[in-house]
Design an enzyme around this catalytic site. Structure first.
Site, PDB file in Angstrom:
ATOM      1  N   ARG A 167     -24.286 -31.270  77.861  1.00 27.06           N
ATOM      2  CA  ARG A 167     -25.207 -30.489  78.679  1.00 27.06           C
ATOM      3  C   ARG A 167     -24.743 -29.039  78.749  1.00 27.06           C
ATOM      4  O   ARG A 167     -23.726 -28.740  79.377  1.00 27.06           O
ATOM      5  CB  ARG A 167     -25.318 -31.065  80.097  1.00 27.06           C
ATOM      6  CG  ARG A 167     -26.249 -30.222  80.991  1.00 27.06           C
ATOM      7  CD  ARG A 167     -26.693 -30.936  82.251  1.00 27.06           C
ATOM      8  NE  ARG A 167     -25.639 -31.131  83.222  1.00 27.06           N
ATOM      9  CZ  ARG A 167     -25.847 -31.550  84.487  1.00 27.06           C
ATOM     10  NH1 ARG A 167     -27.086 -31.806  84.902  1.00 27.06           N
ATOM     11  NH2 ARG A 167     -24.839 -31.725  85.309  1.00 27.06           N
ATOM     12  N   ASP A 446     -21.367 -31.827  93.536  1.00 27.04           N
ATOM     13  CA  ASP A 446     -21.348 -30.863  92.449  1.00 27.04           C
ATOM     14  C   ASP A 446     -22.244 -29.698  92.840  1.00 27.04           C
ATOM     15  O   ASP A 446     -22.677 -29.591  93.997  1.00 27.04           O
ATOM     16  CB  ASP A 446     -21.756 -31.501  91.116  1.00 27.04           C
ATOM     17  CG  ASP A 446     -23.210 -31.955  91.073  1.00 27.04           C
ATOM     18  OD1 ASP A 446     -23.971 -31.709  92.040  1.00 27.04           O
ATOM     19  OD2 ASP A 446     -23.612 -32.553  90.055  1.00 27.04           O
TER      20      ASP A 446
END
Length: 533
Positions: A167, A446
């Site tokens: 990613r 996160d």
């Protein structure tokens, strides 16, 4: 460690060149990256301008809707090009940053895929970004090893490893350490280009391929941009078009109304969509932040059982399977709870219920953030899937725009306010010290979950309906008081030594600025990036 000034042509590298970085930043790799930056930077700038223009409409009361001009795409009978064999079974995927030990542990985990993350779980220091590329090069070559300096424990790859998916960072982020024609390069292109250039041929030779997760898209035009980047990259290296395969995260509210169109734009390269639930909740707040009746409830009240979130999941599954694409579920934030069997059992039970809902809705797999949850998720999908996936299962979920826009129900509480401030403070402090994935209070935090926390505080202050369930208005004064109190609590929790050696004061100042600003900052990582070492 030396400074690399000019690498090739007009591309300037401003970061330190540590041992091994020369393997990543070769003249050929940087030249390849620079060509893509020059070719696609103008289109990216246009896409970002379009984002801003659409948000201005939302701020004036317009709500997202399905596009009338692309009705023919939604009504068409087309399908995607196909799914490689090693991406057809994705019932459990582990995610995590591209740190060396994490890469080895994730590829060795009992999962089908590992999403190596340059985005939400990585604080993108120059060292972390380039070392991450080096780690992935070694992983693809099968030579990656690591010795823990504290314990002496050695880590090596098992055979076979999980399928690797990378990613890159989102379109909105720049890489300040790489200048092309005097301007920072788009971080997404840097991450993609360096990985693709160094590893695509080796991956193909191994019988797999260059696979990517694409984050934070807001429209099919941004998907078209990625498709054009893919075509240019494959052509430049003499590879067949369609070699690259991508999964798109549907993690913004506008993108939820363009799932068919996103798949269509990427149809030769796409293999699936993913419910990026945490960024999606953040996007719901950001997109509708000032509209009447749109004050978001406490973060923990907004789960996948909320009708709007369930509709989002069902529409994604139905859209994917209609087009022959996989529908990947999201990630529960729970992680194993050490030394508390009762709390651990409760956490695992909530994960099972969450995954069962995804199986019932039609998902073909889901994410975990911790290897300890892999078997929990696998058991649910093993019981619910007829084979590698549910592509052949007919789905009929009549989801409307009103379903997607239905406001989540729940209170705004002082406990929710305090948790938002505490989590945002601790996460920002960790992020600006170089740590992008942080366990807090038995949950994995996160950038996406921190975005929810700080955006909620901003909205509760600035929205006329921002009121706690006990009747108190959420004011600047109240938030300032809670911020000071929570910082004192954090100091006690982490201890004076950790507090004094950390960057909590800087995190407090940034969070205060973010919450009190007249305009909601699109991404806290943009101003925080300037504080990274």
């Amino acid at each position: 460690m030396t400074e690399l000034v000019t690498t090739v042509g007009n591309a300037d590298i401003l970061g330190a060149l540590e041992v091994g970085f020369e393997r990543v930043l070769t003249e050929e790799a940087v030249a390849f990256t620079s060509r893509l930056v020059r070719q696609f930077r103008p289109t990216l700038q246009a896409c970002l301008s379009t984002r801003a223009a659409k948000q201005a409409l939302f701020d004036r009361g317009v709500t997202p809707d399905f596009l009338p001009d692309t009705q023919h795409i939604r009504d068409g009978l087309w399908t995607i090009r196909g799914i490689p064999a090693d991406l057809r079974d994705r019932r459990v995927e582990i995610t995590g940053p591209v740190e060396r030990k994490m890469v080895i542990n994730a590829l060795n985990a009992p999962v089908q895929c590992y999403m190596a993350d340059f985005e939400d779980s990585l604080a993108p220091t120059w060292q972390a970004v380039i070392q991450g590329q080096l780690n992935l090069m070694d992983a693809v070559a099968g030579t990656i090893e690591h010795t823990d300096p504290a314990t002496g424990k050695q880590y090596r790859l098992n055979d076979p490893p999980a399928t690797l998916i990378v990613r890159p960072r989102g379109w909105h982020l720049m890489e300040k350490h790489m200048l092309v024609d005097g301007a920072p390069a788009p971080a997404a292109i840097v991450d993609f280009a360096l990985y693709f250039f160094h590893n695509a041929r080796a991956l193909i030779k191994r019988g797999t391929g260059p696979y990517f997760y694409l984050p934070k898209l807001e429209s099919h035009l941004e998907a078209r941009l990625w498709n054009d980047v893919f075509i240019a990259a494959q052509d430049a290296l003499g590879m067949n078009r369609g070699t690259i395969k991508a999964t798109v995260l549907i993690e913004t509210l506008p993108a939820a109304f363009e799932m068919d169109e996103i798949l269509y734009e990427l149809r030769d390269h796409v293999v699936g969509l993913n419910c990026g639930r945490w960024d999606y909740i953040f996007s719901m707040i950001k997109t509708l932040k000032l509209q009447p009746g749109r004050v978001m409830a406490d973060r923990f009240a907004v789960d996948m059982a909320q009708p709007c979130m369930d509709s989002y999941s069902k529409l994604l599954c139905q859209t994917c399977h209609k087009r022959g694409a996989l529908a990947i579920g999201g990630m529960s934030p729970f992680i194993p709870v050490k030394n508390d069997p009762a709390a651990n059992d409760k956490a695992f039970g909530r994960v099972r219920a969450d995954k069962q809902r995804e199986v019932d809705n039609g998902h073909d797999g889901a994410w975990v953030a911790h290897p300890g949850l892999a078997s929990v998720v696998r058991d649910v999908f093993d019981a619910g899937l007829p084979g590698a996936n549910q592509l052949e299962r007919p789905l009929n979920w009549p989801v409307t725009a009103d379903d997607l826009l239905r406001q989540p129900e729940g209170p705004m509480t002082e406990a929710g306010l305090r948790n938002n401030i505490s989590v945002a403070l601790q996460y920002i402090e960790a992020w600006i010290t170089g740590q992008g994935c942080v366990p807090l209070y038995n949950l994995m935090e996160d950038a996406a979950t921190a975005e929810i926390s700080r955006a909620q505080v901003w909205q509760w202050i600035h929205h006329p309906e921002g009121q706690l369930d006990d009747g108190r208005q959420i004011t600047i004064e109240l938030v300032t008081q809670v911020l000071a109190e929570e910082l004192d609590i954090i100091r006690v929790e982490v201890g004076d030594e950790r507090y004094e050696s950390g960057r909590f004061s800087e995190a407090r100042d940034l969070l205060f600025q973010l919450c009190m600003a007249d305009e909601l900052e699109d991404f806290f990582t943009v101003p925080a990036y300037e504080l990274l070492p």
